[in-house]
Write a protein that holds these residues in place. Sequence first.
Motif, mmCIF file in Angstrom:
data_model
loop_
_atom_site.group_PDB
_atom_site.id
_atom_site.type_symbol
_atom_site.label_atom_id
_atom_site.label_comp_id
_atom_site.label_asym_id
_atom_site.label_seq_id
_atom_site.Cartn_x
_atom_site.Cartn_y
_atom_site.Cartn_z
ATOM 1 N N ARG A 35 0.834 -1.136 0.196
ATOM 2 C CA ARG A 35 -0.097 0.004 -0.024
ATOM 3 C C ARG A 35 0.830 1.278 -0.062
ATOM 4 O O ARG A 35 0.632 2.195 -0.659
ATOM 5 C CB ARG A 35 -0.899 -0.131 1.360
ATOM 6 N N GLY A 36 1.839 1.267 0.632
ATOM 7 C CA GLY A 36 2.716 2.469 0.826
ATOM 8 C C GLY A 36 3.507 2.754 -0.346
ATOM 9 O O GLY A 36 3.611 4.054 -0.479
ATOM 10 N N LEU A 37 4.270 1.632 -0.902
ATOM 11 C CA LEU A 37 4.969 2.208 -2.285
ATOM 12 C C LEU A 37 4.408 1.701 -3.586
ATOM 13 O O LEU A 37 4.933 1.851 -4.461
ATOM 14 C CB LEU A 37 6.278 1.272 -2.030
ATOM 15 N N GLY A 38 3.203 1.140 -3.456
ATOM 16 C CA GLY A 38 2.682 0.587 -4.668
ATOM 17 C C GLY A 38 3.207 -0.346 -5.359
ATOM 18 O O GLY A 38 3.278 -0.329 -6.727
ATOM 19 N N THR A 39 3.774 -1.166 -4.615
ATOM 20 C CA THR A 39 4.604 -2.233 -5.377
ATOM 21 C C THR A 39 3.673 -3.258 -5.986
ATOM 22 O O THR A 39 2.599 -3.761 -5.261
ATOM 23 C CB THR A 39 5.469 -3.141 -4.239
ATOM 24 N N ASN A 40 4.068 -4.085 -7.018
ATOM 25 C CA ASN A 40 3.567 -5.190 -7.574
ATOM 26 C C ASN A 40 4.161 -6.519 -7.028
ATOM 27 O O ASN A 40 4.949 -6.440 -5.992
ATOM 28 C CB ASN A 40 3.689 -5.259 -8.944
ATOM 29 N N PHE A 41 3.488 -7.798 -7.109
ATOM 30 C CA PHE A 41 3.943 -9.098 -6.615
ATOM 31 C C PHE A 41 5.217 -9.261 -6.968
ATOM 32 O O PHE A 41 6.226 -9.996 -6.114
ATOM 33 C CB PHE A 41 2.842 -9.994 -7.227
ATOM 34 N N SER A 42 5.898 -9.015 -8.180
ATOM 35 C CA SER A 42 7.137 -9.105 -8.463
ATOM 36 C C SER A 42 8.136 -8.408 -7.781
ATOM 37 O O SER A 42 9.041 -8.831 -7.218
ATOM 38 C CB SER A 42 7.219 -8.947 -10.160
ATOM 39 N N GLU A 43 7.915 -7.379 -7.393
ATOM 40 C CA GLU A 43 8.704 -6.266 -6.740
ATOM 41 C C GLU A 43 8.772 -7.023 -5.199
ATOM 42 O O GLU A 43 9.917 -6.720 -4.668
ATOM 43 C CB GLU A 43 8.196 -4.969 -6.848
ATOM 44 N N MET A 44 7.390 -7.378 -4.527
ATOM 45 C CA MET A 44 7.447 -7.930 -3.214
ATOM 46 C C MET A 44 8.653 -8.959 -3.169
ATOM 47 O O MET A 44 9.135 -9.302 -2.350
ATOM 48 C CB MET A 44 6.136 -8.026 -2.724
ATOM 49 N N GLN A 45 8.386 -9.831 -4.320
ATOM 50 C CA GLN A 45 9.225 -11.085 -4.261
ATOM 51 C C GLN A 45 10.766 -10.542 -4.195
ATOM 52 O O GLN A 45 11.509 -11.385 -3.394
ATOM 53 C CB GLN A 45 9.122 -11.881 -5.555
ATOM 54 N N LEU A 46 11.190 -9.625 -4.839
ATOM 55 C CA LEU A 46 12.783 -9.168 -4.950
ATOM 56 C C LEU A 46 13.026 -8.449 -3.480
ATOM 57 O O LEU A 46 13.953 -8.783 -2.898
ATOM 58 C CB LEU A 46 12.847 -8.108 -6.116
ATOM 59 N N ILE A 47 11.835 -7.875 -2.833
ATOM 60 C CA ILE A 47 12.180 -7.133 -1.595
ATOM 61 C C ILE A 47 12.391 -8.234 -0.505
ATOM 62 O O ILE A 47 13.445 -8.407 0.374
ATOM 63 C CB ILE A 47 11.020 -6.425 -1.154
ATOM 64 N N VAL A 48 11.722 -9.281 -0.653
ATOM 65 C CA VAL A 48 11.957 -10.550 0.420
ATOM 66 C C VAL A 48 13.204 -11.296 -0.225
ATOM 67 O O VAL A 48 14.128 -11.655 0.712
ATOM 68 C CB VAL A 48 10.857 -11.646 0.360
#
Length: 473
Positions: A35-48
């Motif tokens: 919600r805060g950064l407007g990330t998509n699922f692929s970006e969240m995977q890279l963050i983790v």
Amino acid sequence: MNARRWAALAVVLGAVFLAAFDFNVVTIAIPSIQRGLGTNFSEMQLIVAGYALSFAVLLITGGRLGDLYGRRRMYVIGMAGFTIASALCGFARSPTALVGSRVLQGAFAAVMVPQALSFIQVTFTAREQSLAYAIYGITIGFGMIAGQVLGGLLVSANLFGLGWRPVFLVNLPIGAVAMAFAWWLVRESRAPGGLKLDPGGVVLVSAALTLLLYPLIRGESAGWPPWTWASLAAAAVLIVMFVRYERWKTDRDGSPLLVLSLFRHRSFVVGLGVGLSFFSVLAPFLVLLTEYLQSGLDLPPRAAGLRFLPFAVSFLAASFASARLAPRLGRAILQIGAGLMVTGLVTLMAVVRSSTPDSSATAYILPLVVYGLGQGSLQAPLVNFVLADVPPDAAGSASGVVTMLQQLSFALGVAVIGSVFVVCLGPDPDPARYGWALDHALKWNVVLLTVTFVAAFALPPRLRRKVKDAASA
């Protein structure tokens, strides 16, 4: 002096706690970050995954750097970099900035974490090491649990209107205190003179682990295209090249990145196998149960995090008890732990497969207490079995291998068992589907823990007591 050594152990274990905490805290903060950064699922995977990837790839190198340039020095450098990277994560304004900061955070974690096991190896007597390794295992588990519980509380509290950012910023005061106490309490140590850095080994092992881990982490979301299989094949080739190069390096100047003689010790090799099956269970259990609680039962982060409290209490109780029981029970303590974990999982599976999902806290107390008792009984003494026969001059290399195995297992478990969960969940799941998917994923955990139970028979029945040189004590 004795009290000072144990106080110094608490300081170096701060690195182990922070590394485990930051691996898990992101999982419970994912909705808020999206919600805060407007990330998509692929970006969240890279963050983790970016954190796990750089952490695992550089661990062996980090351990060897401590041997060469001083373990306290590398601990402080790693903690300083980790603290700065945490600040960059906390103040990131875009998904790209957060991904880059997480990769940097994992890299510095790989520098500071191996120094903890090395410190235990060269500082404590063989009798004291049993307790020190138990505390090390407790710290890993406590950090993972704290990532779930404290992470949920921090996100829900929305401190100063910062939303998810405090899950990273909380590292800043901890890192500053740890660095100050490290200079005061931790004595400098390093391997005997004559060792040199092994740049060729660093490049080969880093490339091999990157090619191995990246497709495992991203393969499922990408649909396992040809590049993932090509990457895995290339990783296998590079691993063979790395082993041959390290043999040549050993014969040439005796300064390899990885001390291959470690693999002549049965307890080390078998212990790594037991650790691979065991550690592959830990991360997916926490990640997938958190996903089930938040997405399947629609619990807020605070409530989802607090569901893990019974697990945390029983884990800590069993961890402290296992430190006393392990010398008497030997490998049986590991098998008792695996059996209790299976019992807890089977009980949890009965809860989640119900046709009417139960979101009450009481429904999860019994399975999580039993599971926590098992994990505490197994995790705390396991490292002691793995490193029982490792000589002090190979402490850094062995520590890097063990901690690399842990991170590799975490990534492998999340990739494989997480894929089972995603496939069972389907494209448009309802709440009941989450329970069904979790039930199927946990069956894989049961299989891995059964392998752990059986493989433990190959370990020595009792830990052998070694007489250490007074200087190393």
